[in-house]
Design a protein around this motif. Sequence first.
Motif, PDB file in Angstrom:
ATOM      1  N   HIS A 186       0.825  -1.217   0.000  1.00 62.91           N
ATOM      2  CA  HIS A 186       0.000   0.000   0.000  1.00 62.91           C
ATOM      3  C   HIS A 186       0.855   1.262   0.000  1.00 62.91           C
ATOM      4  O   HIS A 186       0.478   2.284   0.592  1.00 62.91           O
ATOM      5  CB  HIS A 186      -0.983   0.008   1.170  1.00 62.91           C
ATOM      6  N   LEU A 187       2.016   1.216  -0.670  1.00 67.15           N
ATOM      7  CA  LEU A 187       2.888   2.386  -0.754  1.00 67.15           C
ATOM      8  C   LEU A 187       2.264   3.452  -1.647  1.00 67.15           C
ATOM      9  O   LEU A 187       1.390   3.165  -2.472  1.00 67.15           O
ATOM     10  CB  LEU A 187       4.262   1.970  -1.283  1.00 67.15           C
ATOM     11  N   GLN A 188       2.716   4.690  -1.497  1.00 68.39           N
ATOM     12  CA  GLN A 188       2.121   5.782  -2.248  1.00 68.39           C
ATOM     13  C   GLN A 188       2.578   5.772  -3.706  1.00 68.39           C
ATOM     14  O   GLN A 188       3.521   5.057  -4.071  1.00 68.39           O
ATOM     15  CB  GLN A 188       2.454   7.121  -1.602  1.00 68.39           C
ATOM     16  N   GLN A 189       1.896   6.570  -4.528  1.00 64.84           N
ATOM     17  CA  GLN A 189       2.279   6.712  -5.923  1.00 64.84           C
ATOM     18  C   GLN A 189       3.722   7.192  -5.996  1.00 64.84           C
ATOM     19  O   GLN A 189       4.128   8.095  -5.265  1.00 64.84           O
ATOM     20  CB  GLN A 189       1.370   7.714  -6.626  1.00 64.84           C
ATOM     21  N   ALA A 190       4.525   6.543  -6.856  1.00 68.17           N
ATOM     22  CA  ALA A 190       5.964   6.825  -6.967  1.00 68.17           C
ATOM     23  C   ALA A 190       6.655   6.616  -5.614  1.00 68.17           C
ATOM     24  O   ALA A 190       7.676   7.243  -5.333  1.00 68.17           O
ATOM     25  CB  ALA A 190       6.206   8.240  -7.487  1.00 68.17           C
ATOM     26  N   GLY A 191       6.108   5.711  -4.806  1.00 64.50           N
ATOM     27  CA  GLY A 191       6.633   5.495  -3.465  1.00 64.50           C
ATOM     28  C   GLY A 191       7.600   4.344  -3.330  1.00 64.50           C
ATOM     29  O   GLY A 191       7.908   3.929  -2.216  1.00 64.50           O
ATOM     30  N   VAL A 192       8.108   3.820  -4.445  1.00 69.08           N
ATOM     31  CA  VAL A 192       9.111   2.746  -4.426  1.00 69.08           C
ATOM     32  C   VAL A 192      10.433   3.346  -4.893  1.00 69.08           C
ATOM     33  O   VAL A 192      10.511   3.914  -5.985  1.00 69.08           O
ATOM     34  CB  VAL A 192       8.701   1.579  -5.338  1.00 69.08           C
ATOM     35  N   VAL A 242      19.407  -4.590  -0.063  1.00 70.22           N
ATOM     36  CA  VAL A 242      19.115  -3.518   0.884  1.00 70.22           C
ATOM     37  C   VAL A 242      19.546  -3.946   2.275  1.00 70.22           C
ATOM     38  O   VAL A 242      19.515  -5.131   2.626  1.00 70.22           O
ATOM     39  CB  VAL A 242      17.616  -3.153   0.880  1.00 70.22           C
ATOM     40  N   LEU A 243      19.953  -2.979   3.062  1.00 67.43           N
ATOM     41  CA  LEU A 243      20.378  -3.227   4.432  1.00 67.43           C
ATOM     42  C   LEU A 243      19.291  -2.788   5.398  1.00 67.43           C
ATOM     43  O   LEU A 243      18.502  -1.881   5.118  1.00 67.43           O
ATOM     44  CB  LEU A 243      21.680  -2.473   4.733  1.00 67.43           C
ATOM     45  N   ARG A 244      19.252  -3.441   6.536  1.00 69.58           N
ATOM     46  CA  ARG A 244      18.312  -3.089   7.598  1.00 69.58           C
ATOM     47  C   ARG A 244      18.416  -1.595   7.900  1.00 69.58           C
ATOM     48  O   ARG A 244      19.488  -1.074   8.153  1.00 69.58           O
ATOM     49  CB  ARG A 244      18.654  -3.916   8.837  1.00 69.58           C
ATOM     50  N   GLY A 245      17.278  -0.911   7.854  1.00 70.65           N
ATOM     51  CA  GLY A 245      17.250   0.521   8.136  1.00 70.65           C
ATOM     52  C   GLY A 245      17.327   1.404   6.918  1.00 70.65           C
ATOM     53  O   GLY A 245      17.162   2.626   7.026  1.00 70.65           O
ATOM     54  N   THR A 246      17.562   0.826   5.732  1.00 71.01           N
ATOM     55  CA  THR A 246      17.611   1.591   4.495  1.00 71.01           C
ATOM     56  C   THR A 246      16.206   2.024   4.078  1.00 71.01           C
ATOM     57  O   THR A 246      15.249   1.247   4.181  1.00 71.01           O
ATOM     58  CB  THR A 246      18.221   0.736   3.362  1.00 71.01           C
ATOM     59  N   ILE A 247      16.056   3.266   3.605  1.00 72.12           N
ATOM     60  CA  ILE A 247      14.768   3.697   3.067  1.00 72.12           C
ATOM     61  C   ILE A 247      14.522   2.986   1.739  1.00 72.12           C
ATOM     62  O   ILE A 247      15.352   3.051   0.821  1.00 72.12           O
ATOM     63  CB  ILE A 247      14.732   5.227   2.861  1.00 72.12           C
ATOM     64  N   ILE A 248      13.384   2.290   1.643  1.00 72.72           N
ATOM     65  CA  ILE A 248      13.051   1.572   0.418  1.00 72.72           C
ATOM     66  C   ILE A 248      11.805   2.126  -0.266  1.00 72.72           C
ATOM     67  O   ILE A 248      11.526   1.792  -1.416  1.00 72.72           O
ATOM     68  CB  ILE A 248      12.866   0.065   0.685  1.00 72.72           C
ATOM     69  N   GLY A 249      11.055   2.952   0.431  1.00 75.07           N
ATOM     70  CA  GLY A 249       9.838   3.501  -0.161  1.00 75.07           C
ATOM     71  C   GLY A 249       9.157   4.463   0.789  1.00 75.07           C
ATOM     72  O   GLY A 249       9.719   4.858   1.821  1.00 75.07           O
TER      73      GLY A 249
END
Length: 304
Positions: free
Chosen positions: A230-236, A244-251
């Motif tokens: 349920h991520l936002q539009q253009a949210g990826v 990816v590492l733990r704590g990395t922003i992914i979306g």
Amino acid sequence: MPMRRWQSALALLALCVSGAALAQTPSSGTWPGATTPPPAPSVEAVTSPTRVSSVELELRPRFGGTEATAINHLAGPVEVTLLADGPPPIATPALPARVAVPGDSRLVIAQLQDGAAGTRLRLVAIPGLPGARARNVEYLYPLRDAPVRIAQGFGGGFSHADDENRHAVDFAVPAGTPVLAARDGLVMQVESGATARLDPQAIVDAGDDRVRGNFIRVLHDDGTMALYAHLQQAGVVVAPGARVLRGTIIGFSGNTGLSAAPHLHFVVQANRGMRLESLPFRMAGPNGPLRFGQVQAGAEPARP
């Protein structure tokens, strides 16, 4: 997330002509399939899926018969089963044939002998490998600078009653909140094309990835997978194949798909042999360990 289990769907095609059956992204069980427009009119076309296909069933004439090949475009493995509707044709191995297909690869499923004209096949697939053994790890609270507000926890009666979501958690959070990787892993699958939430009254096939809106599936090194939905539009902001590492922003969180209000749906799943099963997990919150319990929609967050 929907309560009912996703329905099996068909990828139909005649074996006497080469072609490809395109299957919808296997984010949660089996999915609808369709044949691409064939050069010969004898191949029956089926309604095309509403998402870009990530797995194909390819049929090619070979050695006096037909070779059935699964093509996996996902960055992680899938398990597929090839079945026939009605009496199965003579094939090696015999149908139903079940194989695991690594990410970004193709694998021959079966060789079918001539004389199977008119036979219809269906390709069933599940993300991940069936031998995954979950490690006892602590997941990170997957939202940055957001208080813990649990709208629905383990066994929540609103939409967490099925095997795939029984141990899911819905974090109520404003749209646009940074979503963090809760654990190291490989980005296996993303969807970023959803622009809005779905009308709950609309008729949507439960096997359609639109119900999750924009989402990210991350494969862990023990074979389990985390789904952020349920991520936002253009949210990826990550691509398939990225580590990816733990704590990395992914979306960024949103309200796309079959969602009643802005939230992040988080669940850890494993393939248990052609079926997805959600797994209980431990999570570290901003002020200590979180306990989810059976929190219903709209309830106050659980306390450590």
